[in-house]
Design a protein around this motif. Structure first.
Motif, PDB file in Angstrom:
ATOM      1  N   CYS A 287      -0.548   1.549   7.481  1.00  0.00           N
ATOM      2  CA  CYS A 287      -0.959   0.147   7.289  1.00  0.00           C
ATOM      3  C   CYS A 287      -1.482  -0.078   5.858  1.00  0.00           C
ATOM      4  O   CYS A 287      -1.138  -1.076   5.193  1.00  0.00           O
ATOM      5  N   LEU A 288      -2.326   0.821   5.386  1.00  0.00           N
ATOM      6  CA  LEU A 288      -2.899   0.687   4.037  1.00  0.00           C
ATOM      7  C   LEU A 288      -1.802   0.695   2.970  1.00  0.00           C
ATOM      8  O   LEU A 288      -1.866  -0.067   1.986  1.00  0.00           O
ATOM      9  N   ASN A 289      -0.806   1.562   3.160  1.00  0.00           N
ATOM     10  CA  ASN A 289       0.303   1.589   2.203  1.00  0.00           C
ATOM     11  C   ASN A 289       1.082   0.275   2.219  1.00  0.00           C
ATOM     12  O   ASN A 289       1.480  -0.241   1.170  1.00  0.00           O
ATOM     13  N   LEU A 290       1.286  -0.259   3.434  1.00  0.00           N
ATOM     14  CA  LEU A 290       2.018  -1.517   3.547  1.00  0.00           C
ATOM     15  C   LEU A 290       1.221  -2.683   2.957  1.00  0.00           C
ATOM     16  O   LEU A 290       1.803  -3.672   2.469  1.00  0.00           O
ATOM     17  N   TYR A 291      -0.094  -2.546   3.022  1.00  0.00           N
ATOM     18  CA  TYR A 291      -0.951  -3.565   2.386  1.00  0.00           C
ATOM     19  C   TYR A 291      -1.189  -3.242   0.903  1.00  0.00           C
ATOM     20  O   TYR A 291      -1.975  -3.914   0.232  1.00  0.00           O
ATOM     21  N   LYS A 292      -0.552  -2.181   0.407  1.00  0.00           N
ATOM     22  CA  LYS A 292      -0.640  -1.748  -0.995  1.00  0.00           C
ATOM     23  C   LYS A 292      -2.064  -1.366  -1.406  1.00  0.00           C
ATOM     24  O   LYS A 292      -2.481  -1.556  -2.549  1.00  0.00           O
ATOM     25  N   ARG A 293      -2.800  -0.829  -0.472  1.00  0.00           N
ATOM     26  CA  ARG A 293      -4.165  -0.365  -0.754  1.00  0.00           C
ATOM     27  C   ARG A 293      -4.084   1.160  -0.999  1.00  0.00           C
ATOM     28  O   ARG A 293      -4.576   1.979  -0.232  1.00  0.00           O
ATOM     29  N   TYR A 294      -3.390   1.493  -2.118  1.00  0.00           N
ATOM     30  CA  TYR A 294      -3.038   2.883  -2.379  1.00  0.00           C
ATOM     31  C   TYR A 294      -4.230   3.793  -2.646  1.00  0.00           C
ATOM     32  O   TYR A 294      -4.245   4.974  -2.268  1.00  0.00           O
ATOM     33  N   GLU A 295      -5.249   3.250  -3.319  1.00  0.00           N
ATOM     34  CA  GLU A 295      -6.424   4.069  -3.620  1.00  0.00           C
ATOM     35  C   GLU A 295      -7.094   4.535  -2.327  1.00  0.00           C
ATOM     36  O   GLU A 295      -7.542   5.682  -2.219  1.00  0.00           O
ATOM     37  N   GLU A 296      -7.175   3.605  -1.373  1.00  0.00           N
ATOM     38  CA  GLU A 296      -7.778   3.958  -0.075  1.00  0.00           C
ATOM     39  C   GLU A 296      -6.933   5.013   0.637  1.00  0.00           C
ATOM     40  O   GLU A 296      -7.462   5.922   1.297  1.00  0.00           O
ATOM     41  N   VAL A 297      -5.604   4.874   0.509  1.00  0.00           N
ATOM     42  CA  VAL A 297      -4.702   5.859   1.144  1.00  0.00           C
ATOM     43  C   VAL A 297      -4.978   7.250   0.584  1.00  0.00           C
ATOM     44  O   VAL A 297      -5.084   8.229   1.327  1.00  0.00           O
ATOM     45  N   ILE A 298      -5.104   7.314  -0.774  1.00  0.00           N
ATOM     46  CA  ILE A 298      -5.326   8.616  -1.423  1.00  0.00           C
ATOM     47  C   ILE A 298      -6.672   9.208  -1.008  1.00  0.00           C
ATOM     48  O   ILE A 298      -6.768  10.394  -0.659  1.00  0.00           O
ATOM     49  N   GLU A 299      -7.693   8.385  -0.990  1.00  0.00           N
ATOM     50  CA  GLU A 299      -9.036   8.871  -0.633  1.00  0.00           C
ATOM     51  C   GLU A 299      -9.082   9.362   0.809  1.00  0.00           C
ATOM     52  O   GLU A 299      -9.569  10.462   1.102  1.00  0.00           O
ATOM     53  N   LEU A 300      -8.590   8.524   1.696  1.00  0.00           N
ATOM     54  CA  LEU A 300      -8.634   8.866   3.129  1.00  0.00           C
ATOM     55  C   LEU A 300      -7.610   9.956   3.458  1.00  0.00           C
ATOM     56  O   LEU A 300      -7.874  10.865   4.259  1.00  0.00           O
ATOM     57  N   GLY A 301      -6.458   9.887   2.817  1.00  0.00           N
ATOM     58  CA  GLY A 301      -5.364  10.817   3.125  1.00  0.00           C
ATOM     59  C   GLY A 301      -5.671  12.251   2.755  1.00  0.00           C
ATOM     60  O   GLY A 301      -5.316  13.181   3.485  1.00  0.00           O
ATOM     61  N   GLU A 302      -6.337  12.441   1.596  1.00  0.00           N
ATOM     62  CA  GLU A 302      -6.648  13.805   1.166  1.00  0.00           C
ATOM     63  C   GLU A 302      -7.623  14.491   2.136  1.00  0.00           C
ATOM     64  O   GLU A 302      -7.488  15.679   2.444  1.00  0.00           O
ATOM     65  N   ALA A 303      -8.592  13.713   2.612  1.00  0.00           N
ATOM     66  CA  ALA A 303      -9.546  14.258   3.596  1.00  0.00           C
ATOM     67  C   ALA A 303      -8.826  14.594   4.908  1.00  0.00           C
ATOM     68  O   ALA A 303      -9.079  15.636   5.537  1.00  0.00           O
TER      69      ALA A 303
END
Length: 641
Positions: A287-303
């Motif tokens: 969802c975050l990627n589709l909303y183009k909230r890439y920074e949040e994806v990177i932060e949450l995804g790495e964890a």
């Protein structure tokens, strides 16, 4: 006690375990073997339900020995089944399959409860599913379903269908999986089984999702989520939320999807559950990627990626890395994108190796099974050889025993015959010497008188008389010996006809003695020897006439009756009778109770009769008599017809 623990086991396994352990300790103190056997199985079941598989493994060894010592094959198979379940829980698939197969071989016995075999097939199907033996897994499920009574075992039936659904998902048979889940829903409409119904609803949603029927998938997943919340099934609630969020994404309901995942991620902060977290975080990242909230994806995804590495969940690693790659590429983070791409290659390689390992494991499993089947086949051939050898040996023993028995009979007959011949020779030689001495004496006198020309007819009469007695003696001896050596022909004998011939042969003797002879009106036709029966009746009637009383009108009555054990013939007279002490002696060769002057004969007639009746015709003969009142000879012949 056993029934009580079994009932508690379904809802409170920890309490059931304590009770079973206490039950076992008491039985051990009292040396109550049956109770020890029963409680040991309950203990193993409880440990498995509680997921304490290591403990099951540890206890199963002494418990198996206990059942083996008690020669309780069913209990031993229960132990094997428990070990198989524990090995399955510990992901030791090959060992699990080996123990389960041993249990199946015993549970196939017709006198063992079929539910045990069904349970075994169900777990074996799950094991085969894990090692990629999908056709065998299907066969196990089919065998299991054949044993289930659908009306009486609905909860267990539902569990088996759910497990079968997992196999169909693995094989991407989504339509079949959906149909099976529908069957479970129909059954759970009739019975209260909320957890199984919830799983069936989730699986229906997954099947429809895989079939690209996203709207229908949402319907099932929403119902499942509602049931999970009302039933307080927290983990299933998180899992369903993750699946529903993915379904929302496919139907462009991004807002609903991100709201759902956000709510659940907040809940997971209060109630940490790493596996559920990964199920929720993946659609959230999408969802975050589709909303183009890439920074949040990177932060949450790495964890999330670090967590997936800790859990060694390569499938989730791949999904999370894929979303991280999308985010980094969108931000033109070339170096990070390259690093993630390399990680993705490593994870995909791991997944490939795992699948390859599964194939190798499958091959090893096949080899183990083939070796086991080869050993079983070898053992079967050895057992067959032993059985055939045993049969041959038994057959030879039977022939040998039969031959020994025949020889013993022949030896006994020979001993009897030798004894009779010895007795016969002693008496016969004595009786034969007397007429020979008489002949010799009177012949010498006649010789002297002839020399002196003294003619004497009286001397000649003495010689003739002695010669006649010698002839009678020899004739009787020949008759007696013929009984033993003559070939016997058994045939249908009409006794009316036979007695007419006997009476005709004795007619002059009967007429001269003025004996009244009465024969039963209807005598039977029996299966016997005509020649020997003729000798028997001729001797007995002749004796009755010979030993008649001179003081009364003599009669001889021949009577017949049939009883269960054969034909009874009675030859009854009113003659001189026999003293009681001589009733057995009269049947011995050359036993005479009267002088030769009074009655002719050498005393061999009744001996001949007894030998014929008892030895040749397999019958019986006995006499009842009283002095001056008469005698009754009874012959019993078997009904050979």
């Amino acid at each position: 006690m056993t029934i009580e623990i079994t009932n508690i086991l379904k809802t409170q396994p920890d309490k059931a375990l304590k009770l079973a352990e206490l039950y076992f300790e008491n039985a051990q103190q009292q040396k109550d073997i049956p109770s020890m056997l029963t409680s040991s199985i309950l203990i193993l079941k409880a440990h498995n339900i509680l997921g304490q598989y290591k403990q099951t493994e540890k206890l199963a060894i002494p418990f198996s020995q206990l059942h083996e010592k008690a020669e309780n094959s069913e209990g031993l198979a229960d132990c094997w089944y428990a070990i198989g379940v524990a090995k399955h829980g510990l992901s030791q698939w090959l060992e699990s399959a080996e123990y389960l197969q041993k249990a199946i071989d015993v549970f196939k016995e017709p006198d063992i409860e079929k539910s045990k075999l069904a349970n075994c097939y169900n777990v074996m199907a799950c094991v085969n599913m894990e090692i990629g033996k999908f056709s065998e897994s299907y066969q196990n499920f089919d065998n299991c379903l054949d044993l289930i009574n659908e009306e009486l075992e609905k909860p267990f039936l539902c569990k088996v269908i759910i497990n079968m659904g997992k196999l169909q998902f693995l094989l991407e048979e989504f339509e079949d999986a959906y149909k099976n889940m529908q069957k479970v829903l129909r059954i759970t409409d009739e019975i209260n089984f909320p957890i199984i119904r919830l799983v069936a609803l989730i699986n229906c949603g997954v099947a429809k999702y895989e079939l690209k029927a996203f709207e229908k998938a949402e319907i099932y997943l929403k119902r499942a989520l509602s049931n999970a919340k009302s039933g307080n099934y927290q983990r299933l609630s998180f899992n369903t939320s993750g699946l529903l969020a993915q379904s929302y994404i496919e139907t462009d309901k991004l807002q609903q999807a991100i709201e759902l995942t956000t709510r659940n991620l907040e809940k997971l902060k209060k109630v940490p559950d790493n596996k559920s977290y990964l199920l929720i975080v993946f659609p959230h990242l999408r969802c975050l990627n589709l909303y183009k909230r890439y920074e949040e994806v990177i932060e949450l995804g790495e964890a999330a990626y670090e967590l997936s590495c800790q859990l060694a969940d390569s499938a989730k690693q791949k999904d999370i890395l894929t979303e991280l790659l999308v985010a980094h590429q969108a931000l033109n983070n070339t170096s990070e994108s390259l690093a993630i791409t390399l990680k993705l290659l490593v994870v995909k390689e791991l997944i490939y190796k795992r699948n390859n390992k599964l194939k190798i494991l499958n091959a090893k499993s096949e080899q183990v099974i083939q070796e086991r089947e080869s050993k079983i086949d070898q053992q079967a051939r050895v057992i067959q050889f032993i059985n055939e050898s045993k049969k041959q040996l038994e057959e030879k023993n039977r022939h040998l025993e039969k031959e020994i028995a025949q020889r013993k009979i022949a030896e006994a007959k020979l001993i009897d015959l030798n004894n009779e011949i010895a007795s016969f020779a002693t008496v016969a030689s004595h009786d034969m010497r007397e007429p020979l001495r008489t002949i010799a004496s009177y012949a010498q006198l006649l010789k002297r008188r002839i020399k002196t020309e003294e003619a004497n007819e009286e001397l000649i009469e003495f010689i003739v008389d002695a010669s006649k007695r010698m002839q009678v003696l020899l004739s009787d001896l020949i008759s007696y010996t013929k009984v033993e050596t003559a070939e016997i022909l058994f045939e249908s004998v009409d006794l009316n006809s036979l007695l007419s011939i006997v009476i005709s042969n004795l007619n002059s003797q009967i007429t001269e003695a003025k004996v009244s002879l009465v024969v039963a009106e209807k005598l039977p036709t029996i299966y016997s020897s005509k020649t020997l029966l003729n000798l028997v009746f001729q001797n007995l009637i002749s004796n009755a006439v010979k030993y008649r009383s001179k003081e009364k009108e003599p009669f001889v009555h021949i009577k017949y009756e049939y009883q269960k054990n054969g034909h009874y013939f009675h030859i009854e007279d009113n003659g001189i009778g026999i003293e009681k002490q001589y009733l057995d002696e009269i049947f011995m060769p050359f036993r005479r109770l009267h002088s030769k002057a009074d009655y002719e004969g050498i005393g061999i007639g009744l001996a001949t009769v007894k030998r014929i009746v008892t030895k040749k015709l397999k019958g019986k003969i006995f006499v009842e008599s009283a002095v001056n009142k008469g005698s009754k000879f009874t012959i019993i012949l078997p009904d050979l017809h």
